[in-house]
Scaffold this motif. Structure first.
Motif: not given
Ligand code: ATP
Ligand code: MG
Length: 447
Positions: A88-98, A294-297
């Motif tokens: 999850v941390r990696a995906l958030l960092q890459e803005k790949a979630l949401g 700290g990411g989107p829902d």
């Protein structure tokens, strides 16, 4: 001088054991790709904070199992005890979630300071998948189907899929209350850990391995009694999908999973072959995790499989050995060896199978023993006879038949041997199915 040994709870893996690992990992990778999951690799250590927030403070992992140290820059870092938070941390960092769904798999080590025993190590290895972006039970069914396929691909038919729902933010507080009411008057009977967790995280008591807690837990109210309508519908639909996918399961209301971020679906796959540490796969839905980091829902669901336990399970059941593959090049005297060295090089360039050679001049029986140890399919043999006749002897070590192949320039001979190998043994479709059985024309046996 003290002995240099591996740290407690770690193991070295050497051939041929490493071959079992490679085959399992290759099959799991191929399976994940078939389901549309791509591989993610994350660092082996992360900032400690990630696990405290992502796994949860009142968990075994964070309370007592983390390998945490301060690095030379004064930062607290922790060796990865599980993969979901780092993913999850990696995906958030890459803005790949949401934006769009993400389907990922991973395979690699985890580190937990646990008491080493059968099926419990301090460096263990997990394969797992995470599916982000789908709130509905279709995704739960998908990851469970993937786990189930992993079992089926290995002909495991005695493992049990245990399924439960632990509700969501609507109904879980109600359940928490019900548990508190049940456990508070019985607090004196609980283990120390559970008594401490009673007020912070009473659900964790259900997951307790302490003997003192087991009996009390038996009588505790179950989540299934208090699920809200949405959770109930989600759980019912998932079960319908599993039935339609012909995946057998049992409902086990005691399964809660150790990590705090799970919602609704939780599941475990256990095997009777494993003894006390019987859980080989654990997973579930974690709709609150991304937001809590700290990411989107964004909802998510996944599982982790313990590779050591999976291999133990296969070994207990009597694993089918790998089919013989590759060649053993055998020189019977020095002149033949001198001719074979360039051929070995050419074969290693031209072929896609292992090419083994023992450079010592030994009796042919000793050479065949080495070939057996290497699980070679063919022996390519040259001695004075072969040099004189200009033909190599090629022996199929499985069918025990022999053939002769012209011994010319290394490149040309290698090409011919590779074609010969493909023709009789088949293209090595690595790790999928054993090559078709072949029969060679019977010919003269070497005396
Ligand atoms: P357990 O109840 O055995 O402690 P867990 O709930 O801590 O398992 P998870 O965090 O869900 O396990 O990890 C998923 C899988 O990884 C487990 O089912 C198990 O197969 C494997 N696993 C976890 N910890 C270890 C370990 N210390 N040694 C070997 N395998 C492990
Ligand atoms: Mg554990």
């Amino acid at each position: 001088m003290s002995h240099l040994v591996a740290p407690r709870g770690t193991v070295d893996v050497l051939p041929p054991e490493s071959v079992r690992w490679q085959r399992l990992e290759a099959r799991l990778r191929a399976l994940a790709l078939r389901f549309g999951y791509g591989e993610i690799r994350t660092p082996m250590f992360e900032s400690t904070d990630l696990f405290v927030r992502g796994v949860g403070e009142a968990t075994d992992i964070v309370e007592k199992e983390m390998y945490t140290f301060v690095d030379k820059g004064g930062r607290s870092v922790t060796l990865r005890p599980e993969w979901t938070a780092p993913v999850v941390r990696a995906l958030l960092q890459e803005k790949a979630l949401g934006q769009e769904p993400q389907r990922l798999f991973y395979a690699g080590p985890i580190f937990r300071y646990e008491r080493p025993q059968k099926g419990r190590l301090r460096q263990a290895h997990q394969f797992g998948v995470e599916c982000f972006g789908f709130a509905g039970p279709e995704a739960d069914a998908e990851v469970i189907a993937l786990a189930f396929e992993a079992l089926r691909a290995h002909q495991v038919d005695d493992a049990v899929l245990r399924l439960n729902s632990i509700g969501d933010e609507v109904c879980r507080p109600r359940y928490r209350e019900a548990l508190l009411q049940y456990f508070r008057p019985r607090a004196d009977l609980l283990s120390d850990d559970s008594r401490r967790r009673l007020e912070t995280n009473p659900l964790r008591i259900l997951d307790s391995k302490a003997e003192a807690d087991r009996e009390l837990v038996e009588g505790a109210p179950t989540m299934l009694d208090v699920l809200c309508d949405d959770c109930r519908a989600h759980f019912a639909r998932l079960q319908q999908y599993l039935s339609e996918l012909e995946i057998p399961y049992t409902i086990d209301p005691r399964i809660v999973r150790g990590l705090d971020y799970y919602t609704r679906t939780v599941f475990e796959i256990t095997s009777p072959a494993l003894g006390a540490q019987s859980t080989v796969i654990g997973g579930g839905r974690y709709d609150g995790l991304v937001r809590s980091l700290g990411g989107p829902d964004v909802p998510g669901v996944g599982f982790a499989m313990g590779l050591e336990r999976f291999l133990m399970m296969l070994a207990a059941r009597g694993e089918a050995g790998a089919p013989r593959s590759g060649v053993q090049v055998i020189a019977l005297d020095e002149p033949a060896r001198a001719r074979l060295v360039p051929l070995i090089g050419a074969l290693r360039r031209a072929g896609d199978f292992p090419v083994n050679a023992d450079y010592a001049i030994r009796k042919v029986t000793a050479q065949f023993k080495i070939a057996d140890r290497n699980d070679a399919r063919l022996a390519i043999i040259a001695g004075s006879d072969e040099l004189a006749s200009g033909e190599l002897t090629v022996r199929d070590l499985e069918t025990r038949t022999q053939d002769r192949v012209p011994f010319r320039a290394p490149g040309a001979t290698a090409q011919q041997l590779v074609a010969w190998y493909r023709d009789r043994v088949g293209t090595p479709v690595t790790h999928q199915s054993p090559p078709a059985r072949v029969t060679c024309a019977p010919s003269m046996e070497r005396q």
